[in-house]
Design an enzyme around this catalytic site. Structure first.
Site, PDB file in Angstrom:
ATOM      1  N   CYS A 132     -15.163   0.189  21.773  1.00 37.26           N
ATOM      2  CA  CYS A 132     -15.661  -0.974  21.031  1.00 37.26           C
ATOM      3  C   CYS A 132     -17.151  -1.203  21.265  1.00 37.26           C
ATOM      4  CB  CYS A 132     -14.871  -2.225  21.412  1.00 37.26           C
ATOM      5  SG  CYS A 132     -13.164  -2.237  20.777  1.00 37.26           S
TER       6      CYS A 132
ATOM      7  N   CYS B  89     -13.794  -2.561  25.472  1.00 31.95           N
ATOM      8  CA  CYS B  89     -13.656  -1.186  25.969  1.00 31.95           C
ATOM      9  C   CYS B  89     -14.871  -0.347  25.580  1.00 31.95           C
ATOM     10  CB  CYS B  89     -12.377  -0.545  25.427  1.00 31.95           C
ATOM     11  SG  CYS B  89     -12.413  -0.165  23.653  1.00 31.95           S
TER      12      CYS B  89
ATOM     13  N   CYS C  56      -6.749  -3.378   4.253  1.00 28.29           N
ATOM     14  CA  CYS C  56      -6.634  -1.915   4.197  1.00 28.29           C
ATOM     15  C   CYS C  56      -7.433  -1.335   3.049  1.00 28.29           C
ATOM     16  CB  CYS C  56      -5.160  -1.498   4.097  1.00 28.29           C
ATOM     17  SG  CYS C  56      -4.916   0.300   4.007  1.00 28.29           S
TER      18      CYS C  56
ATOM     19  N   HIS D 137       1.049  -4.252   5.788  1.00 31.70           N
ATOM     20  CA  HIS D 137      -0.160  -4.285   6.611  1.00 31.70           C
ATOM     21  C   HIS D 137      -1.377  -4.791   5.857  1.00 31.70           C
ATOM     22  CE1 HIS D 137      -0.339  -0.386   4.593  1.00 31.70           C
ATOM     23  NE2 HIS D 137      -1.645  -0.347   4.851  1.00 31.70           N
ATOM     24  N   GLU D 138      -1.195  -5.250   4.617  1.00 27.45           N
ATOM     25  CA  GLU D 138      -2.277  -5.908   3.889  1.00 27.45           C
ATOM     26  C   GLU D 138      -1.867  -7.360   3.683  1.00 27.45           C
ATOM     27  OE1 GLU D 138      -4.564  -2.597   1.146  1.00 27.45           O
ATOM     28  OE2 GLU D 138      -3.223  -4.014   0.194  1.00 27.45           O
TER      29      GLU D 138
ATOM     30  N   ARG E 250      -2.416  -2.878  -6.829  1.00 28.13           N
ATOM     31  CA  ARG E 250      -2.019  -3.794  -5.777  1.00 28.13           C
ATOM     32  C   ARG E 250      -1.253  -4.951  -6.408  1.00 28.13           C
ATOM     33  NH1 ARG E 250      -2.733  -0.219  -2.817  1.00 28.13           N
ATOM     34  NH2 ARG E 250      -3.847  -0.216  -0.824  1.00 28.13           N
TER      35      ARG E 250
ATOM     36  N   CYS F 235     -10.580   1.711  18.898  1.00 24.12           N
ATOM     37  CA  CYS F 235     -10.495   0.909  20.121  1.00 24.12           C
ATOM     38  C   CYS F 235      -9.618   1.664  21.106  1.00 24.12           C
ATOM     39  CB  CYS F 235      -9.882  -0.462  19.803  1.00 24.12           C
ATOM     40  SG  CYS F 235      -9.521  -1.502  21.250  1.00 24.12           S
TER      41      CYS F 235
ATOM     42  N   CYS G 221       0.854  -1.186   0.000  1.00 27.70           N
ATOM     43  CA  CYS G 221       0.000   0.000   0.000  1.00 27.70           C
ATOM     44  C   CYS G 221       0.897   1.247   0.000  1.00 27.70           C
ATOM     45  CB  CYS G 221      -0.883  -0.045   1.247  1.00 27.70           C
ATOM     46  SG  CYS G 221      -1.790   1.462   1.609  1.00 27.70           S
ATOM     47  N   HIS G 222       0.333   2.386  -0.420  1.00 31.23           N
ATOM     48  CA  HIS G 222       1.119   3.625  -0.412  1.00 31.23           C
ATOM     49  C   HIS G 222       1.553   4.023   0.997  1.00 31.23           C
ATOM     50  CE1 HIS G 222       0.107   4.482  -4.664  1.00 31.23           C
ATOM     51  NE2 HIS G 222       1.213   5.196  -4.606  1.00 31.23           N
ATOM     52  N   THR G 223       0.823   3.584   2.017  1.00 33.55           N
ATOM     53  CA  THR G 223       1.258   3.870   3.379  1.00 33.55           C
ATOM     54  C   THR G 223       2.582   3.188   3.677  1.00 33.55           C
ATOM     55  OG1 THR G 223      -1.048   4.058   4.063  1.00 33.55           O
ATOM     56  CG2 THR G 223       0.584   3.785   5.807  1.00 33.55           C
TER      57      THR G 223
ATOM     58  N   ARG H  29      -6.329   0.767  18.694  1.00 34.36           N
ATOM     59  CA  ARG H  29      -6.574   1.599  17.513  1.00 34.36           C
ATOM     60  C   ARG H  29      -5.274   1.836  16.759  1.00 34.36           C
ATOM     61  NH1 ARG H  29      -8.390   7.368  19.672  1.00 34.36           N
ATOM     62  NH2 ARG H  29      -9.527   6.084  21.191  1.00 34.36           N
TER      63      ARG H  29
ATOM     64  N   CYS I 194     -10.732  -4.695  20.517  1.00 33.47           N
ATOM     65  CA  CYS I 194     -10.655  -5.592  21.664  1.00 33.47           C
ATOM     66  C   CYS I 194     -12.012  -6.166  22.026  1.00 33.47           C
ATOM     67  CB  CYS I 194     -10.042  -4.884  22.870  1.00 33.47           C
ATOM     68  SG  CYS I 194     -11.138  -3.683  23.679  1.00 33.47           S
TER      69      CYS I 194
END
Length: 394
Positions: A115, A112, A192, A79-80, A389, A123, A56-58, A127, A109
């Site tokens: 959530c 909390c 993502c 993260h994907e 992707r 979260c 991803c670009h992130t 989060r 979670c």
């Protein structure tokens, strides 16, 4: 149990695992494919065998070190992804070895106040935190590697996930159990891009049938917004980008009109207002550029227009809006992970896709498939705008 060619048999439970990972040693440096040691999961953690991961670009932004606070190396990005649970730590009850999972950067979670609230998908503990690089339970890492001097050093985590490794350790709150019949090479995009864009149209904006939409930035997230708007029955979906080569793919994904912002001869918002009799009902900023954000905001119709911010803004520049402009009835809001509660809601979305109730064009987002060993080439393709992707098979 055998799953997608993976078999654990309990032989690695509670033990460190040595595996291949793409380690980033410094900003902008090529990732190094090398052996890392992955510790067993601690309390409320799971260790996952990653079978597919995408870029991803992130990932690009953090790899480049565009924000000084992001520069913590060595680090494992990614993260994907999608994979199979190898083992679980103490206290984990909703996941078991062999479960098919999608990692999520914005955890849930389930206990909390956040959530329990229907007003947010954040979260209190898990989060998304762009600057977090360790695990929640002990502020430590689960990765280590031998450096060029022969010393064993910790390798930092990324966005609660770190999927550029054959095995990774996640907080259980960041692992979503999904239908084992779902194709993992496609489901990895739910970590993502697709979830963020589709969810922005469905959950954040609640795009209505017959409405008008403008999307600023036609990367994977922008196209996913288009998918969400198309599925909701938007009558007109306008794509804005500086690269007209993206328009063919946009048309394939359901976008109806296109504006090359570099060649339109006037401010984009003026063009959009002319096309839509005063402005669109919804605009989505997916570029991470504050000047584009302003154009997105003023391209919406006064009285009811809504702008959803999805782009990552790494610079310290502030939002270019005057407070009095909000009195014209236009609204603006941010969106994290498409406002999906990951563990609660993604499994249902997967089931709906499997049953044909929701028709998301996963294949349209996957422009390349490569072995994990070619990750630097995949980075290059994304950086040069030649891929949406690229799915890497581990």
């Amino acid at each position: 149990m055998a799953t997608n060619g993976y078999s654990n048999g309990g032989s690695t439970k509670g033990k460190p695992i040595k595996c291949k990972a793409a380690v980033a040693w410094g900003p902008g440096e090529p990732l190094v494919m090398q052996e890392v040691e992955v510790a067993p999961p601690a309390r409320m953690e799971v260790r996952v065998k990653v079978l597919f991961t995408s870029i991803c670009h992130t990932d690009l932004s953090f790899w480049r070190g565009e924000n000084e606070r992001q520069r913590r190396f060595p680090r494992i990005f990614g993260h994907e992804a999608a994979g199979v649970v190898e083992s679980v730590g103490e206290g984990v009850e909703d996941l078991a070895p062999g479960d098919h999972v999608v990692p999520i950067f914005n955890g849930e979670c389930g206990t909390c106040a956040y959530c329990h609230s229907s007003a947010t998908n954040l979260c209190g503990t898990y989060r998304v935190d762009a600057f977090k690089s360790t695990m929640v339970s002990d502020n430590g890492t689960r990765f280590s590697v031998v450096n060029t001097s022969g010393d064993t050093v910790p390798v930092y985590h990324f966005l609660n996930t770190s999927t550029f490794a054959e095995y990774t350790v996640l907080d259980a709150a960041c692992a979503v159990k999904i239908n084992p019949a779902a194709p993992l090479e496609k489901m990895c995009l739910l970590s993502c891009g697709i979830s963020t864009g589709v969810g922005a149209a469905w959950n954040t904006a609640n795009v209505s049938k017959g409405s008008t939409v403008a999307i600023f930035g036609l990367g994977a997230v922008g196209l996913a917004v288009g998918e969400g708007a198309r599925i909701r029955g938007a009558s007109r979906i306008i794509g804005v980008d500086i690269n007209p080569e993206k328009f063919a793919k946009g048309k394939e994904m359901g976008i109806t009109d296109f504006i090359n912002s570099k060649a339109c001869g006037k401010p984009v918002h003026e063009v959009i207002r002319e096309l839509t009799d005063g402005g669109v009902d919804y605009s989505f900023e997916c570029s991470g550029n504050v000047d584009v954000l302003r154009e997105a905001f003023v391209s919406t119709h006064d009285g009811w227009g809504l702008t959803v911010v999805l782009g990552i803004h790494p610079t310290p520049r502030m939002m270019p809006l005057h407070p009095m402009e909000l009195f014209d009835g236009r609204r603006i809001t941010g969106c994290t992970f498409g406002d999906f509660k990951g563990k609660s809601q993604l499994p249902l979305l997967v089931d709906q896709c499997m049953q044909g109730e929701v028709k998301i064009n996963f294949d349209g987002f996957i422009t390349h498939e490569m072995p994990f060993s070619e990750i630097n080439e995949a980075f290059r393709l994304l950086e040069e705008g030649k891929s949406l992707r690229c799915v890497l098979r581990l």
